[in-house]
Design a protein around this motif. Structure first.
Motif, PDB file in Angstrom:
ATOM      1  N   MET A 119      24.490  78.984  -2.432  1.00 45.18           N
ATOM      2  CA  MET A 119      25.194  78.751  -1.164  1.00 45.18           C
ATOM      3  C   MET A 119      25.404  77.258  -0.965  1.00 45.18           C
ATOM      4  N   THR A 120      26.607  76.856  -0.662  1.00 44.77           N
ATOM      5  CA  THR A 120      26.926  75.447  -0.449  1.00 44.77           C
ATOM      6  C   THR A 120      26.704  75.072   1.008  1.00 44.77           C
ATOM      7  N   THR A 121      25.955  73.998   1.217  1.00 44.21           N
ATOM      8  CA  THR A 121      25.698  73.516   2.575  1.00 44.21           C
ATOM      9  C   THR A 121      26.730  72.464   2.950  1.00 44.21           C
ATOM     10  N   THR A 122      27.394  72.669   4.076  1.00 45.64           N
ATOM     11  CA  THR A 122      28.365  71.698   4.568  1.00 45.64           C
ATOM     12  C   THR A 122      27.702  70.832   5.621  1.00 45.64           C
ATOM     13  N   PHE A 123      27.715  69.536   5.408  1.00 44.87           N
ATOM     14  CA  PHE A 123      27.072  68.616   6.330  1.00 44.87           C
ATOM     15  C   PHE A 123      28.101  68.036   7.291  1.00 44.87           C
ATOM     16  N   LYS A 124      27.731  68.010   8.535  1.00 45.50           N
ATOM     17  CA  LYS A 124      28.578  67.426   9.568  1.00 45.50           C
ATOM     18  C   LYS A 124      28.295  65.929   9.656  1.00 45.50           C
ATOM     19  N   SER A 125      29.348  65.148   9.831  1.00 45.92           N
ATOM     20  CA  SER A 125      29.176  63.697   9.943  1.00 45.92           C
ATOM     21  C   SER A 125      28.663  63.354  11.336  1.00 45.92           C
ATOM     22  N   VAL A 126      27.397  62.967  11.412  1.00 42.60           N
ATOM     23  CA  VAL A 126      26.768  62.610  12.685  1.00 42.60           C
ATOM     24  C   VAL A 126      26.430  61.127  12.638  1.00 42.60           C
ATOM     25  N   PRO A 127      27.053  60.315  13.481  1.00 39.15           N
ATOM     26  CA  PRO A 127      26.815  58.870  13.401  1.00 39.15           C
ATOM     27  C   PRO A 127      25.515  58.440  14.068  1.00 39.15           C
ATOM     28  N   LEU A 128      25.005  57.309  13.617  1.00 40.77           N
ATOM     29  CA  LEU A 128      23.950  56.627  14.354  1.00 40.77           C
ATOM     30  C   LEU A 128      24.617  55.739  15.385  1.00 40.77           C
ATOM     31  N   VAL A 129      24.109  55.754  16.591  1.00 38.59           N
ATOM     32  CA  VAL A 129      24.672  54.940  17.664  1.00 38.59           C
ATOM     33  C   VAL A 129      23.825  53.683  17.818  1.00 38.59           C
ATOM     34  N   ALA A 130      24.480  52.533  17.745  1.00 37.52           N
ATOM     35  CA  ALA A 130      23.795  51.246  17.902  1.00 37.52           C
ATOM     36  C   ALA A 130      24.180  50.667  19.263  1.00 37.52           C
ATOM     37  N   PRO A 131      23.364  50.877  20.293  1.00 37.35           N
ATOM     38  CA  PRO A 131      23.687  50.370  21.625  1.00 37.35           C
ATOM     39  C   PRO A 131      23.291  48.903  21.757  1.00 37.35           C
ATOM     40  N   GLY A 132      23.481  48.364  22.944  1.00 37.52           N
ATOM     41  CA  GLY A 132      23.056  46.987  23.208  1.00 37.52           C
ATOM     42  C   GLY A 132      24.127  46.176  23.901  1.00 37.52           C
ATOM     43  N   HIS A 133      25.376  46.368  23.496  1.00 30.37           N
ATOM     44  CA  HIS A 133      26.465  45.662  24.152  1.00 30.37           C
ATOM     45  C   HIS A 133      26.797  46.334  25.488  1.00 30.37           C
TER      46      HIS A 133
ATOM     47  N   LYS B 226      33.034  41.600  24.271  1.00 34.31           N
ATOM     48  CA  LYS B 226      33.526  40.937  25.470  1.00 34.31           C
ATOM     49  C   LYS B 226      32.401  40.559  26.430  1.00 34.31           C
ATOM     50  N   ASP B 227      31.172  41.014  26.162  1.00 34.42           N
ATOM     51  CA  ASP B 227      30.047  40.584  26.992  1.00 34.42           C
ATOM     52  C   ASP B 227      29.587  39.165  26.650  1.00 34.42           C
ATOM     53  N   GLY B 228      30.197  38.562  25.593  1.00 26.39           N
ATOM     54  CA  GLY B 228      29.893  37.180  25.239  1.00 26.39           C
ATOM     55  C   GLY B 228      28.652  36.986  24.400  1.00 26.39           C
ATOM     56  N   ASN B 229      28.056  38.085  23.932  1.00 29.29           N
ATOM     57  CA  ASN B 229      26.792  37.989  23.202  1.00 29.29           C
ATOM     58  C   ASN B 229      26.893  38.627  21.818  1.00 29.29           C
ATOM     59  N   PRO B 230      27.203  37.848  20.779  1.00 27.57           N
ATOM     60  CA  PRO B 230      27.204  38.418  19.423  1.00 27.57           C
ATOM     61  C   PRO B 230      25.812  38.928  19.071  1.00 27.57           C
ATOM     62  N   MET B 231      25.766  40.020  18.333  1.00 23.28           N
ATOM     63  CA  MET B 231      24.486  40.628  17.960  1.00 23.28           C
ATOM     64  C   MET B 231      24.378  40.775  16.453  1.00 23.28           C
ATOM     65  N   LEU B 232      23.157  40.618  15.966  1.00 24.52           N
ATOM     66  CA  LEU B 232      22.860  40.761  14.540  1.00 24.52           C
ATOM     67  C   LEU B 232      21.997  41.999  14.344  1.00 24.52           C
ATOM     68  N   ARG B 233      22.373  42.814  13.355  1.00 28.69           N
ATOM     69  CA  ARG B 233      21.629  44.037  13.049  1.00 28.69           C
ATOM     70  C   ARG B 233      21.376  44.125  11.549  1.00 28.69           C
ATOM     71  N   ASP B 234      20.331  44.865  11.195  1.00 27.74           N
ATOM     72  CA  ASP B 234      20.088  45.061   9.766  1.00 27.74           C
ATOM     73  C   ASP B 234      20.891  46.257   9.282  1.00 27.74           C
ATOM     74  N   TRP B 235      20.733  46.598   8.014  1.00 26.50           N
ATOM     75  CA  TRP B 235      21.606  47.598   7.404  1.00 26.50           C
ATOM     76  C   TRP B 235      21.393  49.000   7.969  1.00 26.50           C
ATOM     77  N   THR B 236      20.294  49.221   8.680  1.00 26.70           N
ATOM     78  CA  THR B 236      20.067  50.522   9.311  1.00 26.70           C
ATOM     79  C   THR B 236      20.686  50.588  10.695  1.00 26.70           C
ATOM     80  N   GLY B 237      21.205  49.464  11.183  1.00 26.44           N
ATOM     81  CA  GLY B 237      21.740  49.408  12.533  1.00 26.44           C
ATOM     82  C   GLY B 237      20.750  48.908  13.556  1.00 26.44           C
ATOM     83  N   ASP B 238      19.499  48.698  13.137  1.00 30.77           N
ATOM     84  CA  ASP B 238      18.475  48.217  14.063  1.00 30.77           C
ATOM     85  C   ASP B 238      18.778  46.791  14.509  1.00 30.77           C
ATOM     86  N   TRP B 239      18.594  46.540  15.778  1.00 29.79           N
ATOM     87  CA  TRP B 239      18.843  45.234  16.384  1.00 29.79           C
ATOM     88  C   TRP B 239      17.863  44.193  15.851  1.00 29.79           C
ATOM     89  N   ILE B 240      18.390  43.035  15.442  1.00 29.40           N
ATOM     90  CA  ILE B 240      17.558  41.904  15.018  1.00 29.40           C
ATOM     91  C   ILE B 240      17.507  40.854  16.108  1.00 29.40           C
TER      92      ILE B 240
END
Length: 316
Positions: free
Chosen positions: A1-15, A40-54
């Protein structure tokens, strides 16, 4: 049986306001990378490759339209509606220098070294700042009438130490010899260029204009140019940096992220954002792509849904 995976994004909040631009660093020795976001909030943000806030770079007094991280990830650059471009220490978050302009700075780029900064925006001028002499007056790239473009400059890219590319609302894409500061090649579109990003892994520029997405060699006078005509106006596009078999887009006309084959066929429509999608970018390893929206969020989408990667553990 083939499993079909749904594309579920990770949400990176903060702005807290619309996300205007996203840029990944190159792949590092340990196979990691960073993501820097503008807002547009004037605050650039840096994150690592997992999306976690640095961290957040604090200091701008207006919307930030563009930000880039250096090849070695040691410094970052940002351009803002407060009429400045800033250089940041990406380890401490401290502002290293602020470069004044006479109007909104829409786009920035760091040289590969990185020792110089390229900026453009509402003034229609392109400035070159020497980071080793930050208090020295800038040099300019000038084509006609003392200007680089006849419209707002939407993107500047540093391809190599002696080669830069600029794109504007005048529909022009221009390649510049950074030594002589002269135009060496030009492409003219009938409609304004809305975005231009470099896929450094494959040496191609990805350009959106009108209803088209174009894939152009970053080096001038190298053909062919691959153009895909779409049924909508993309706000941004990005090509898979390894396979080169698909590209992703966002649009200001809806809230969706689309995945296309290279002939324009629609592979997927991904829903998750609650506002128009301003920017989209593939990671340097091609495993994910990030989208930034009017809703103030960044969403990270897996290229292969269901694959165990980072914080994704085969979720369906």
């Amino acid at each position: 049986m083939t499993t079909t995976f749904k594309s579920v994004p990770l949400v990176a909040p903060g702005h807290t306001r619309p996300v205007t631009h996203l840029s990944f660093s190159p792949l590092q020795v340990d196979k990691s990378y960073l993501l820097i976001s503008s807002c547009k909030d004037g605050n650039p943000m840096l994150r690592d490759w997992t999306g976690d806030w640095i961290g957040t770079f604090i200091g701008h007094k207006g919307a930030v339209w563009s930000s880039k991280i250096s090849t070695d990830t040691s410094i970052a650059a940002s351009g803002s509606a407060d009429f400045t471009a800033k250089i940041w220490d990406s380890y401490t978050g401290h502002s290293l220098h602020s470069f004044p302009h006479n109007h909104i700075v829409r786009t920035v780029a760091l040289s590969p070294t990185p020792s110089r900064l390229l900026t453009g925006g509402q003034e229609k001028k392109v400035r070159i700042f020497d980071l080793n002499r930050p208090d020295a007056p800038p040099d300019y790239l000038e084509d006609t009438n003392g200007l680089a473009h006849e419209g707002t400059i939407k993107s500047v890219i540093w391809v190599a130490d002696n080669l830069g590319v600029t794109a504007g609302e005048d529909g022009n894409i221009k390649w510049w010899d950074m030594r002589s500061r002269t135009v060496v090649e030009k492409i003219i579109y009938p409609t304004p260029v809305t975005s231009m990003e470099l896929s450094p892994e494959i040496g191609r520029l990805v350009v959106t204009s009108g209803h088209s997405a174009a894939f152009i060699s970053a080096v001038p006078n190298v053909l062919p140019i691959h153009v895909v005509n779409l049924t909508y106006s993309p706000s941004s596009a990005s090509i898979h940096p390894i396979l080169q078999d698909r590209f992703v887009t966002g649009s200001l006309t809806d809230e969706w992220v689309r995945v296309h084959t290279m002939d324009g066929g629609e592979r997927e429509i991904l829903k998750g954002h609650h506002g128009p999608v301003h920017c989209i970018e593939f990671s340097p390893d091609g495993e994910l792509y990030a989208s930034g929206s009017e809703d103030g969020t960044i969403r990270l989408w897996q290229t292969t849904p269901g694959k165990t990667y980072g914080l994704w553990q085969g979720s369906t």
